[in-house]
Design an enzyme around this catalytic site. Structure first.
Site, PDB file in Angstrom:
ATOM      1  N   TYR A   1     -16.264  97.338 -60.833  1.00  0.00           N
ATOM      2  CA  TYR A   1     -14.644  96.831 -60.356  1.00  0.00           C
ATOM      3  C   TYR A   1     -14.073  95.919 -61.559  1.00  0.00           C
ATOM      4  CZ  TYR A   1     -15.707  98.191 -55.563  1.00  0.00           C
ATOM      5  OH  TYR A   1     -16.436  98.879 -54.304  1.00  0.00           O
TER       6      TYR A   1
ATOM      7  N   HIS B   1     -32.829  59.553 -45.885  1.00  0.00           N
ATOM      8  CA  HIS B   1     -32.982  60.490 -46.941  1.00  0.00           C
ATOM      9  C   HIS B   1     -32.218  60.242 -48.158  1.00  0.00           C
ATOM     10  CE1 HIS B   1     -33.028  64.684 -47.967  1.00  0.00           C
ATOM     11  NE2 HIS B   1     -31.921  65.053 -47.771  1.00  0.00           N
TER      12      HIS B   1
ATOM     13  N   CYS C   1     -20.939  93.636 -56.946  1.00  0.00           N
ATOM     14  CA  CYS C   1     -20.363  94.681 -55.805  1.00  0.00           C
ATOM     15  C   CYS C   1     -21.157  93.913 -54.566  1.00  0.00           C
ATOM     16  CB  CYS C   1     -20.434  96.098 -56.217  1.00  0.00           C
ATOM     17  SG  CYS C   1     -19.899  96.835 -57.538  1.00  0.00           S
ATOM     18  N   MET C   2     -20.537  94.697 -53.277  1.00  0.00           N
ATOM     19  CA  MET C   2     -21.366  94.179 -52.200  1.00  0.00           C
ATOM     20  C   MET C   2     -22.733  94.610 -51.871  1.00  0.00           C
ATOM     21  SD  MET C   2     -20.186  94.788 -48.125  1.00  0.00           S
ATOM     22  CE  MET C   2     -18.408  93.889 -48.235  1.00  0.00           C
ATOM     23  N   ASP C   3     -22.870  95.842 -52.672  1.00  0.00           N
ATOM     24  CA  ASP C   3     -24.154  96.366 -52.487  1.00  0.00           C
ATOM     25  C   ASP C   3     -24.878  96.943 -53.694  1.00  0.00           C
ATOM     26  OD1 ASP C   3     -23.238  96.916 -49.734  1.00  0.00           O
ATOM     27  OD2 ASP C   3     -21.957  98.299 -50.662  1.00  0.00           O
TER      28      ASP C   3
ATOM     29  N   LYS D   1     -36.502  74.569 -42.490  1.00  0.00           N
ATOM     30  CA  LYS D   1     -34.989  74.829 -41.923  1.00  0.00           C
ATOM     31  C   LYS D   1     -34.339  76.040 -42.856  1.00  0.00           C
ATOM     32  CE  LYS D   1     -32.925  71.475 -45.396  1.00  0.00           C
ATOM     33  NZ  LYS D   1     -32.695  70.338 -45.708  1.00  0.00           N
TER      34      LYS D   1
ATOM     35  N   ARG E   1     -41.554  64.754 -46.976  1.00  0.00           N
ATOM     36  CA  ARG E   1     -40.864  65.761 -46.384  1.00  0.00           C
ATOM     37  C   ARG E   1     -40.290  66.741 -47.351  1.00  0.00           C
ATOM     38  NH1 ARG E   1     -37.103  61.556 -44.309  1.00  0.00           N
ATOM     39  NH2 ARG E   1     -35.710  62.481 -45.725  1.00  0.00           N
TER      40      ARG E   1
ATOM     41  N   ARG F   1     -24.238  60.380 -44.879  1.00  0.00           N
ATOM     42  CA  ARG F   1     -24.320  61.499 -44.380  1.00  0.00           C
ATOM     43  C   ARG F   1     -24.828  61.135 -42.840  1.00  0.00           C
ATOM     44  NH1 ARG F   1     -27.550  66.698 -46.884  1.00  0.00           N
ATOM     45  NH2 ARG F   1     -29.071  65.849 -45.654  1.00  0.00           N
TER      46      ARG F   1
END
Ligand SMILES: *Cc1c(COP(=O)(O)O)cnc(C)c1O
Length: 372
Positions: free
Chosen positions: A261, A163, A308-310, A33, A219, A131
């Site tokens: 930043y 589970h 940072c983002m990048d 998954k 599993r 769950r």
């Protein structure tokens, strides 16, 4: 030539699954998954099957259908199914489906009618996680409805399953309590006339530490990818993922220079800064600001300032660093680089989340050990 990459060692996945297989008399369902925990669902699934897994586990119907569309023929179980999904497509594609309530079972029956063949069902009992899964109070009604549907030919009850809450803490009292509740649920199912071929309960942690929970099928997920769910023991597993990038810019700056930043980091003395092109859009947690470990030029360093983002910045002191050098965020640890466990510890999460985050489509995944 790459700028940044997530490298996945498929031989590590094969070996990890072979190791899990060797440790149990049960069959192995490799859980793929979440895009194979960020490793790529299809290559991970194929490598796991090569390694001896006989089942695949996924969350969504869509993941299961994708496996079939790509030619995977092994048994596949999908377990998180919203009401109203086109489950008949799953039945037609020979996908095993979870049923945790009489409503879900009714959907399986309707899907089977539409597909013109029985639905393969795994009935889920909630043994304590609260769950998915039927409560112990609702379980007798579910197994009776399933027995009826099986007698009518619309459902084949292939499995009964549950589970764990906390198998990653060996010895935790929930483990024995859940195991006892599972045995009780199996007895109730048997009294309703069900003899499921697959009883399954164990995740990676229980697969590694509790053979008495293996039943017919285990599993494992995280262990397939070479990471341990239990702090302090690797169980001989080999991490499959490496995240790395080439330094883009190197520069000398004076003492007291604010970095990234918000200037949350200032250089202590004249130093060399290296800019590495991976950021939170690529999976680097922003919580790794001033915390995440990165290996560059033979030494492990800490991200300087904000993620940072990048990109991220490293303070390299007077070490010789050049644009184009390879910075490794995490890998197997075999060459001294940090691991996903180190990243998890640095940012206050679990290794699962670190590798799964690095599934961003912007970072190319490169596979070692691909087979035709
Ligand atoms: C994700 C998942 C697993 C695998 O868990 P790991 O801790 O990664 O081994 C097994 N079963 C279910 C139901 C899951 O959701």
């Amino acid at each position: 030539m790459w700028q940044a990459e997530v490298r996945v060692d498929l031989d590590a996945i094969r070996e990890n699954v072979a190791r899990l297989r060797a440790g149990t008399t049960a069959e192995v369902m490799a859980v793929v998954k979440g895009d194979g925990y960020g490793h790529g669902m299809l290559p991970a699934a194929r490598a796991a099957l090569d390694g001896g897994a006989t089942w695949l586990g996924v969350c969504t119907l869509d993941e299961a259908l994708t496996l079939r569309r790509e030619g995977v023929t092994a048994p596949v179980l999908a377990w998180l199914l919203a009401p109203g999904l086109p489950l008949h497509e799953g039945v037609e594609a020979d996908i095993d489906l979870n049923a945790a309530s009489t409503d879900q079972l009714a959907e399986l029956v309707a899907a089977a009618d539409r597909a013109g063949r029985p639905a393969r069902a795994h009935l889920k009992i909630d043994t304590g996680l609260s769950r998915g899964g039927a409560t112990a109070a609702d379980w007798p009604a579910l197994v009776e409805a399933a027995a009826k549907a099986q007698a009518a030919g619309s459902v084949e009850v292939v499995g009964v399953w549950s589970h764990f809450v906390y198998a990653d803490a060996p010895g935790h009292p929930t483990i024995d309590r859940q195991l006892a509740a599972f045995h009780e649920a199996l007895a109730v199912a048997e009294r309703a006339g069900l003899r499921p071929r697959y009883r399954h309960l164990a995740n990676s942690a229980a697969t590694l530490t509790r053979p008495d929970t293996h039943f017919d099928l285990v599993r494992p997920g995280i262990a397939v990818y070479g990471l341990s769910p239990v702090a302090g023991d690797t169980y001989g597993l080999r991490p499959a993922m490496t995240a790395r990038a080439r330094v883009i810019v190197v520069k000398r700056v004076p003492a007291g220079t604010g970095v990234s930043y918000g200037h949350t980091y200032h250089t202590e003395r004249e130093t060399t800064l290296a800019v590495v092109p991976l950021g939170y859009a690529d999976g680097v947690p922003r919580h790794a600001s001033n915390a995440g470990p990165v290996r560059l030029a033979g030494r492990n360093r800490t991200v300087a300032g904000r993620v940072c983002m990048d990109q991220i910045v490293l303070d390299c002191g007077d070490d010789p660093v050049a644009a184009g050098d390879v910075a490794t965020l995490f890998g197997s640890g075999a060459d001294g680089e940090p691991t996903a466990d180190d990243w998890a510890a640095a940012v206050g999460t679990i290794n699962y989340e670190i590798v799964t985050r690095f599934g961003s489509p912007r970072v190319p995944r490169v596979y070692d050990g691909l087979r035709a």
